[in-house]
Design an enzyme around this catalytic site. Structure first.
Site, PDB file in Angstrom:
ATOM      1  N   HIS A 107       4.616 -12.327 -51.245  1.00  0.00           N
ATOM      2  CA  HIS A 107       3.274 -12.448 -52.587  1.00  0.00           C
ATOM      3  C   HIS A 107       1.931 -12.686 -50.535  1.00  0.00           C
ATOM      4  O   HIS A 107       1.057 -12.066 -50.804  1.00  0.00           O
ATOM      5  CB  HIS A 107       3.280 -12.791 -52.941  1.00  0.00           C
ATOM      6  CG  HIS A 107       4.002 -12.374 -54.476  1.00  0.00           C
ATOM      7  ND1 HIS A 107       3.601 -11.165 -54.417  1.00  0.00           N
ATOM      8  CD2 HIS A 107       4.752 -13.266 -55.288  1.00  0.00           C
ATOM      9  CE1 HIS A 107       4.572 -11.169 -55.564  1.00  0.00           C
ATOM     10  NE2 HIS A 107       5.114 -12.314 -56.317  1.00  0.00           N
ATOM     11  N   ARG A 131       5.852   1.289 -55.235  1.00  0.00           N
ATOM     12  CA  ARG A 131       4.225   1.360 -55.445  1.00  0.00           C
ATOM     13  C   ARG A 131       3.936   1.720 -54.310  1.00  0.00           C
ATOM     14  O   ARG A 131       4.873   2.087 -53.388  1.00  0.00           O
ATOM     15  CB  ARG A 131       3.691   0.023 -55.881  1.00  0.00           C
ATOM     16  CG  ARG A 131       3.783  -0.984 -55.517  1.00  0.00           C
ATOM     17  CD  ARG A 131       3.365  -2.682 -55.698  1.00  0.00           C
ATOM     18  NE  ARG A 131       3.737  -3.367 -55.090  1.00  0.00           N
ATOM     19  CZ  ARG A 131       3.622  -4.969 -55.379  1.00  0.00           C
ATOM     20  NH1 ARG A 131       3.622  -4.976 -56.699  1.00  0.00           N
ATOM     21  NH2 ARG A 131       4.236  -5.349 -54.745  1.00  0.00           N
ATOM     22  N   MET A 139       0.083 -12.049 -61.818  1.00  0.00           N
ATOM     23  CA  MET A 139      -0.363 -12.253 -63.418  1.00  0.00           C
ATOM     24  C   MET A 139       1.857 -12.838 -62.779  1.00  0.00           C
ATOM     25  O   MET A 139       1.969 -13.248 -62.350  1.00  0.00           O
ATOM     26  CB  MET A 139       0.387 -11.330 -63.251  1.00  0.00           C
ATOM     27  CG  MET A 139      -1.566 -10.795 -63.831  1.00  0.00           C
ATOM     28  SD  MET A 139      -2.180  -9.762 -64.809  1.00  0.00           S
ATOM     29  CE  MET A 139      -1.456  -8.325 -63.725  1.00  0.00           C
ATOM     30  N   SER A 184     -37.666   8.337 -44.463  1.00  0.00           N
ATOM     31  CA  SER A 184     -36.270   7.802 -44.628  1.00  0.00           C
ATOM     32  C   SER A 184     -36.441   7.120 -45.447  1.00  0.00           C
ATOM     33  O   SER A 184     -36.968   5.990 -45.289  1.00  0.00           O
ATOM     34  CB  SER A 184     -36.470   7.443 -43.038  1.00  0.00           C
ATOM     35  OG  SER A 184     -35.489   6.308 -42.896  1.00  0.00           O
ATOM     36  N   CYS A 216     -32.459   4.551 -44.311  1.00  0.00           N
ATOM     37  CA  CYS A 216     -32.058   3.991 -42.946  1.00  0.00           C
ATOM     38  C   CYS A 216     -32.338   2.358 -43.484  1.00  0.00           C
ATOM     39  O   CYS A 216     -32.061   1.435 -41.979  1.00  0.00           O
ATOM     40  CB  CYS A 216     -32.949   3.472 -42.138  1.00  0.00           C
ATOM     41  SG  CYS A 216     -34.670   3.231 -42.475  1.00  0.00           S
TER      42      CYS A 216
HETATM   43  P1  ADP Z   1       5.429  -9.854 -59.905  1.00  0.00           P
HETATM   44  O1  ADP Z   1       4.815  -8.694 -59.647  1.00  0.00           O
HETATM   45  O2  ADP Z   1       5.144 -10.840 -59.076  1.00  0.00           O
HETATM   46  O3  ADP Z   1       6.237  -8.874 -57.868  1.00  0.00           O
HETATM   47  P2  ADP Z   1       7.867  -8.766 -61.080  1.00  0.00           P
HETATM   48  O4  ADP Z   1       7.730  -8.437 -62.289  1.00  0.00           O
HETATM   49  O5  ADP Z   1       8.085  -7.294 -60.054  1.00  0.00           O
HETATM   50  O6  ADP Z   1       6.606  -9.869 -60.482  1.00  0.00           O
HETATM   51  O7  ADP Z   1       8.805  -9.553 -61.366  1.00  0.00           O
HETATM   52  C1  ADP Z   1       9.130 -10.845 -60.169  1.00  0.00           C
HETATM   53  C2  ADP Z   1      10.268 -10.854 -59.574  1.00  0.00           C
HETATM   54  O8  ADP Z   1      12.063 -10.663 -60.394  1.00  0.00           O
HETATM   55  C3  ADP Z   1      10.558  -9.953 -58.415  1.00  0.00           C
HETATM   56  O9  ADP Z   1      11.410  -9.478 -57.430  1.00  0.00           O
HETATM   57  C4  ADP Z   1      11.879  -8.145 -59.420  1.00  0.00           C
HETATM   58  O10 ADP Z   1      12.038  -7.989 -59.181  1.00  0.00           O
HETATM   59  C5  ADP Z   1      12.398  -9.320 -60.347  1.00  0.00           C
HETATM   60  N1  ADP Z   1      12.572  -8.732 -61.570  1.00  0.00           N
HETATM   61  C6  ADP Z   1      12.474  -8.711 -62.652  1.00  0.00           C
HETATM   62  N2  ADP Z   1      12.831  -7.354 -63.964  1.00  0.00           N
HETATM   63  C7  ADP Z   1      14.104  -8.251 -63.499  1.00  0.00           C
HETATM   64  C8  ADP Z   1      15.134  -6.980 -63.788  1.00  0.00           C
HETATM   65  N3  ADP Z   1      15.350  -7.112 -64.926  1.00  0.00           N
HETATM   66  N4  ADP Z   1      16.828  -7.560 -63.468  1.00  0.00           N
HETATM   67  C9  ADP Z   1      15.799  -8.213 -62.196  1.00  0.00           C
HETATM   68  N5  ADP Z   1      15.220  -8.198 -61.210  1.00  0.00           N
HETATM   69  C10 ADP Z   1      14.092  -8.363 -61.936  1.00  0.00           C
HETATM   70 MG    MG Z   2       7.131  -7.425 -58.156  1.00  0.00          MG
END
Ligand code: ADP
Ligand code: MG
Ligand code: MG
Length: 890
Positions: A452, A336, A103, A777, A845
C-alpha cells in the site's frame, strides 16, 4: 426485490458509484466467467442508511444480509457457523474511487471454536486452521474492537521467542493455539467480553466497522489530498474465502498488467507462497517477483498471464489485480485500473494507442493534468558524484533529499517548520499517510512494490524506495544502520525512486527531459484543444522555456519585475523621488534603454507570437525602502547626534537629512490599503511620463527587431482599468508614442492595445470599455480579491484555510476560480465586450490559467486563450484538451 444487497452475479462495472469500485469489478469479472469466489455487495446507499440510522444497520438491511448469506451457503454448499464444512467470508471495504488500504477489511470471518475444528478436520491441516483463526481474531480485534495492532504482535512475538521460531512459518498448530489463547485473553481484557462466537454477530459487527472506516482519519486525509467527495460513502463486499495459506501449493499476490512505475509493457507483480493476501498488500513480508511463479507454479503462471491479457483488453487499461492460489487453483479477488506515476501514465497511454486498443482522444483523457508536474521535476544529475549507501526497490520515481525521521508525526511537524523531510520506516502503514504527505520521499526496509505504501506514494507522485534490506531501524534510540554506517535522526540523505538508490547527503539535480511519448501525447492534446495556451513570463529565459513547452505567446509580461533588478533600483528610486519634471525626465531617460533591452529580448524569444506587455502596475512605494526601517534609522541617528562632535557629527547630520527626506517621500506615498490604492492605470494617469517611457521602449525594441527581419508582435496592456475614460487616455498616450517612433524610424509598427479586466466595474461596463480595447485579459488574481473583498495575503494567512476545512468555501478561490461569483463577472464581461466588438480577443492571465478546473471554465465561456507560468504550460495544453473533449465548442 432487494434494496441493499447486490450479489456479484448481478452487477456491472458501470455501477461503481453504487457498488464501489471493488464490488463493481468483482461483479464484472464474475460475469466474464473468471474464477471469483462468490459473494455480495452492500451498496453505498446502505452506507448512507447506516449513518442515517445512527451508525447501526437498519433491520431491513440486516434481514437481507442474512438471506444473502443463506444463498451463499447454498451456492458454495457450505454452512455459516457449521460444524462441518463451514463457510468463511471476508468483509471488505470498497469505495467508488479506490483508496488503497485506507479503509478496513476483515478476513476469515465465521471462525469460532467449533468451525476452526471443522476447518482443521476438513482440510486435514490443523496448522492452517489455527493460523486462520488467529488471523481472524487479530483483524477483528484491530478493525472492529479497536485493540491496537501491536498488542497482538507482542503476544505473537512472545510465543515465537519462547519456541525459538525465526518466522511465522516455523510455528506449529500447537504454537498457534497458544497464540490464540493469548489473543482471546487480550480481547477479554480490552472489551470486557469474550471473543464473539456467533458468526452472525461477527458479521454484523464487521459490516458496521467497515462502514465506519469510511470516516477514519487516514481515509479523511486521503480524500482531502485526492479531492474525493466525503459524501460518496463506501460499499461493503462479503465474499467467501479462498486460502493462500494452505501450504506450498498455495499463495497470494498482486500484479499489474504493466509496470506502474515506468509503464514498461510486461506483467509486473509479486507474490508469497503459503500466505494470505493481507501479507502482501500490508508490506509485512517482502514478496518474490512474479517471474518466479513461472518456476514455482508454471501452470498457474500461464493461466494468470492469460487473465492479465483478458482483463487489460476488457477494461482497455492497465489493471492492478489481486489473486490467490488455493491448492493449485487460481482465484481473482480484485481488479482495478492501476494507479501509476505520471511517466507510466504517459507511456501507457501512448502504447495503448500504438497497440490499437484506444484512440488518441482516450489516451489524452487518461492522463491527469495535475500529474504532469511530476514529469517536470528534476532528477539526479547522472554526472554528479554520489555516495551510494544501499539499494532498494525502485517503487516510485523522482529524486528526493531531506532530513530523515522515523516517525510520521515528526515528519509532519518538521515539514510544517519548512524542512525537507524523508520518512524512513521499516514498513509504512496507511496510518502514516499524513507523514507520507508531508515528506519529500519515502524509504522502507520491508515491503514490496505492490505494498500500500508504494501504491499511495505513486498516487501522490512522491519518490519512494522500498524493501531496502540493508536498512535496519532502531526507532526507540533514533538511529538506523545501513550497511556498515549509522544514520541519526535528522541526517540528510537522498533517494532515487527510479533506480532504488539510497544516497548520503544532498544530490545535484537536473531538469528533466520531456520524453518522446510525452511530446506525442501533448501534440494529440493540441489537435483536440480549442483554447490557446500562452505563458506568463517577464524575461527572455522564461520566454524561451515557455516556448519550448509549447506556449503560443506571452499572456502576461509584468514590467515591474524588471524594475526590481538590483542595479536598477537606484534609478527607479531617483525617478520616484524626483522633485522636478526635469529630474524625473533624467531618471526615465536612464531607464529607457534598460527597458528597451528587456522587451527586445522577450519579443525576440517569442518572434512571430503575441506578447502582452502590461505597463507598470504596483504602487510606487514598493520600490522604496520600508517605512518602519526608515523610522528606526532616523531614531538611531537622532540619538547618536547627541553624543557626537566634529566630522562624525557632520556625517550623521547629512545622513539624517537624507533619511528624513526619504521618509517624507515614503510617508507621502504610504497607503492604508495599497491593493486598492494608487496603482495600475491610476499611476499612468497621474504620472504619464512613466507609461510613455515604457511604450517608447516597447516600440523602439519592435522597430529594431523588424529591422533585423523578425516579426515582433507586442500587445500593450493597461492594468486596473475601471472606467472607460482611463483606458481612452492611456490608449491615446500609447498610440501617440507609437506614431512618434514610427515617424522617427520610418517603419510601420503593430500597435495593439487592450486592458486587464480585474475590478468588478470594468466587467460590468465591459461594453463601454470594449470600444477602446482590442483585447481583454482577465486578471483573475485581482478580480478574485476585488469580487470577494478579500486581500489575498491576509485571507490566505488568516482565515481561508479555516474556511475551506469548514466547507464555508469549497476551495481556495485564489487556486480554483470561483465560477459562480468571479466567473459570473467574466461571463458578463465576455458577453458585453463581444456585443460591441465581435472579434474581441479574450484571455485569462491569473494563476487560474494553469489550473484544470478553471481552464475548463474558460473553455465553456468561449475565451480565446489561457496564460500560465512556463512550467504549467504542458498541464494547460492537456487540461484544455480535456475541457474540449467534455464540452466541445461548435
Ligand atoms: P484493500 O482494499 O485494503 O486491499 P481488500 O478488501 O482488497 O482490502 O483485502 C485485503 C487483502 O485480503 C487482499 O490481498 C485481498 O486479496 C485479500 N482478500 C480479500 N477477500 C478475500 C477472500 N475472500 N479470500 C481470500 N483473500 C481475500
Ligand atoms: Mg485490495
Ligand atoms: Mg492586477
Amino acid at each position: 426485490m432487494t434494496q441493499w444487497v447486490h450479489p456479484f452475479a448481478t452487477g456491472t462495472a458501470a455501477d461503481r458509484y453504487l457498488l464501489g469500485g471493488k464490488g463493481a469489478n468483482l461483479a464484472e469479472m464474475t460475469k466474464a466467467g473468471l474464477p471469483v469466489p462468490p459473494g455480495f455487495t452492500l451498496g453505498t446507499t446502505a452506507c448512507h442508511a447506516f449513518y442515517d440510522s445512527g451508525e447501526t444497520l437498519p433491520e431491513t438491511m440486516w434481514t437481507e444480509v442474512q438471506s444473502a448469506v443463506q444463498a451463499l451457503e447454498q451456492e458454495t454448499e457450505k454452512s455459516f457457523g457449521g460444524a462441518v464444512n463451514p463457510l468463511l467470508v471476508s468483509v471488505r471495504s470498497g469505495a467508488p474511487i479506490s483508496m488503497p488500504g485506507m479503509m478496513d477489511t476483515v478476513l476469515n470471518l465465521g471462525l469460532n471454536d467449533t468451525t476452526v475444528r471443522a476447518l482443521a478436520a476438513q482440510t486435514g491441516n490443523d496448522r492452517f486452521a489455527f493460523d486462520c483463526y488467529r488471523r481472524f481474531i487479530q483483524m477483528f480485534g484491530d478493525v472492529v474492537q479497536s485493540i491496537p495492532h501491536y498488542q497482538f504482535e507482542h503476544i505473537l512475538d512472545d510465543v515465537k521467542s519462547d519456541v525459538g521460531a525465526k518466522d511465522d512459518q516455523a510455528l506449529t498448530a500447537e504454537d498457534w493455539q497458544r497464540v490464540i489463547a493469548g489473543y482471546r485473553k487480550l480481547v477479554e481484557r480490552e472489551t470486557g467480553k469474550a471473543f464473539p462466537q456467533d458468526p452472525y454477530d461477527q458479521l454484523r459487527l464487521a459490516i458496521e466497522a467497515v462502514f465506519r472506516s469510511w470516516n477514519n482519519q487516514r481515509a479523511i486525509i486521503y480524500r482531502r489530498v485526492h479531492k474525493i467527495a466525503d459524501d460518496l460513502g463506501t460499499a461493503v463486499n462479503v465474499q467467501s474465502m479462498v486460502f493462500g495459506n494452505m501450504g506450498d501449493n498455495s499463495g497470494t499476490g498482486v500484479a499489474f498488467t504493466r509496470n506502474p512505475s515506468t509503464g514498461e509493457p510486461s506483467v509486473f507483480g509479486e507474490y508469497l507462497t503459503n500466505a494470505q493476501g493481507e501479507d502482501v498488500v500490508a508490506g509485512i513480508r517482502t514478496p518474490k517477483p512474479i517471474a518466479e511463479l513461472a518456476h514455482d507454479m508454471p501452470e498457474i503462471y500461464t493461466q494468470f498471464l492469460q487473465v492479465c491479457e483478458q482483463l487489460e483488453a476488457h477494461y482497455r487499461d492497465v489493471q492492478d489485480i489481486e489473486f490467490t492460489v488455493e491448492e493449485g487453483k487460481l482465484f481473482l479477488l480484485q481488479t482495478r485500473n492501476a494507479k501509476r506515476t505520471a511517466a507510466a501514465a504517459v507511456k501507457i497511454a501512448v502504447a495503448l494507442v500504438e497497440e490499437g486498443k484506444i484512440d488518441k482522444a482516450t489516451a489524452v483523457s487518461r492522463v491527469d493534468p495535475d500529474q504532469l508536474d511530476q514529469l517536470l521535476h528534476p532528477g539526479i544529475d547522472p554526472n554528479a558524484p554520489v555516495d551510494e549507501l544501499a539499494r532498494g526497490l525502485p517503487a516510485s520515481p523522482g529524486a528526493a533529499s531531506g532530513r530523515i525521521t522515523f516517525d510520521a508525526d515528526e515528519a509532519e511537524q518538521w515539514s510544517k517548520q519548512g524542512e525537507a523531510v524523508l520518512l524512513v520506516r521499516t514498513e509504512t502503514t496507511p496510518e502514516d499517510i499524513h507523514g507520507i504527505l508531508a515528506a519529500q520521499g519515502i524509504l522502507t526496509s520491508r515491503g514490496g512494490m505492490t505494498s500500500h505504501a508504494a501504491v499511495v506514494a505513486r498516487g501522490m507522485g512522491k519518490p519512494c524506495v522500498c524493501g531496502c534490506d540493508a536498512l535496519t531501524i532502531n526507532t526507540r534510540d533514533g538511529y538506523a544502520r545501513i550497511g556498515d554506517r549509522t544514520l541519526r535522526k535528522g541526517d540528510v540523505i537522498s533517494i532515487d525512486g527510479a533506480t532504488g538508490r539510497v544516497l548520503l547527503g544532498e544530490v545535484v539535480r537536473v531538469q528533466a527531459e520531456l520524453s518522446a511519448d510525452f511530446q506525442a501525447l501533448l501534440s494529440w492534446a493540441d489537435e483536440i484543444r480549442q483554447l490557446g495556451v500562452r505563458a506568463n513570463a517577464d524575461n527572455p529565459e522564461d520566454a524561451t522555456r515557455a516556448r519550448g513547452f509549447g506556449a503560443e505567446g506571452i499572456g502576461l509580461c509584468r514590467t515591474e519585475h524588471m524594475f526590481m533588478a538590483a542595479e536598477r533600483v537606484p534609478v527607479v528610486q531617483a525617478m520616484i523621488l524626483a522633485s522636478t519634471p526635469t529630474e524625473r525626465g533624467q531618471a526615465l531617460a536612464a531607464l529607457l534603454p534598460m527597458q528597451q533591452d528587456d522587451f527586445y529580448g522577450i519579443l525576440k524569444a517569442m518572434d512571430g507570437l503575441p506578447v502582452t506587455i502590461r505597463l507598470l502596475d504596483p504602487p510606487l512605494h514598493e520600490f522604496l525602502p520600508n517605512l518602519e526601517q526608515l523610522v528606526t534609522r532616523q531614531a538611531v541617528l537622532q540619538t547618536r547626534l547627541q553624543y557626537e562632535n566634529g566630522a562624525a557629527r557632520t556625517l550623521i547630520e547629512q545622513e539624517l537629512a537624507d533619511v528624513s527626506n526619504l521618509l517624507g517621500k515614503v510617508r507621502q506615498l504610504h497607503e492604508l490599503n495599497p491593493m486598492l490604492g494608487h496603482r495600475g492605470c491610476r499611476l499612468g494617469i497621474t504620472f504619464p511620463e512613466v507609461y510613455e517611457m515604457q511604450a517608447r521602449a516597447i516600440f523602439q525594441a519592435t522597430a529594431d527587431l523588424q529591422k533585423e527581419g523578425l516579426n515582433p508582435q507586442p500587445e500593450v496592456m493597461i492594468p486596473l482599468v475601471g472606467v472607460r475614460e482611463e483606458l481612452r487616455r492611456m490608449k491615446e498616450l500609447v498610440e501617440t508614442t507609437a506614431r512618434s517612433v514610427e515617424a522617427e524610424t520610418g517603419q510601420t509598427l503593430p500597435c495593439v492595445i487592450g486592458t486587464m479586466i480585474e475590478v468588478p466595474r470594468a466587467a460590468l461596463t465591459a461594453d463601454e470599455i470594449a470600444e477602446e480595447a482590442e483585447f481583454f485579459s482577465f486578471g483573475t488574481n485581482d478580480l478574485t480579491q476585488t469580487t470577494f473583498g478579500y486581500s489575498r495575503d491576509d485571507a490566505e494567512g488568516k482565515f481561508l484555510h479555516h474556511y475551506t476545512t469548514e466547507k464555508i468555501l469549497p476551495e481556495n478561490p485564489f487556486a480554483v476560480l470561483d465560477a459562480t461569483g468571479v466567473g459570473q463577472l467574466i461571463q458578463i464581461a465576455t458577453q458585453k465586450g463581444r456585443s460591441v466588438r465581435n472579434d474581441l480577443k479574450l484571455g485569462i492571465c491569473g494563476e487560474h490559467g494553469g489550473e484544470k478546473q478553471s481552464i475548463h471554465f474558460c473553455q465553456v465561456q468561449g475565451l480565446n486563450y489561457v496564460s500560465c507560468s512556463p512550467f504549467r504550460v504542458p498541464l494547460a495544453r492537456l487540461a484544455a484538451a480535456h475541457a474540449a473533449l467534455v464540452d466541445p465548442r461548435t
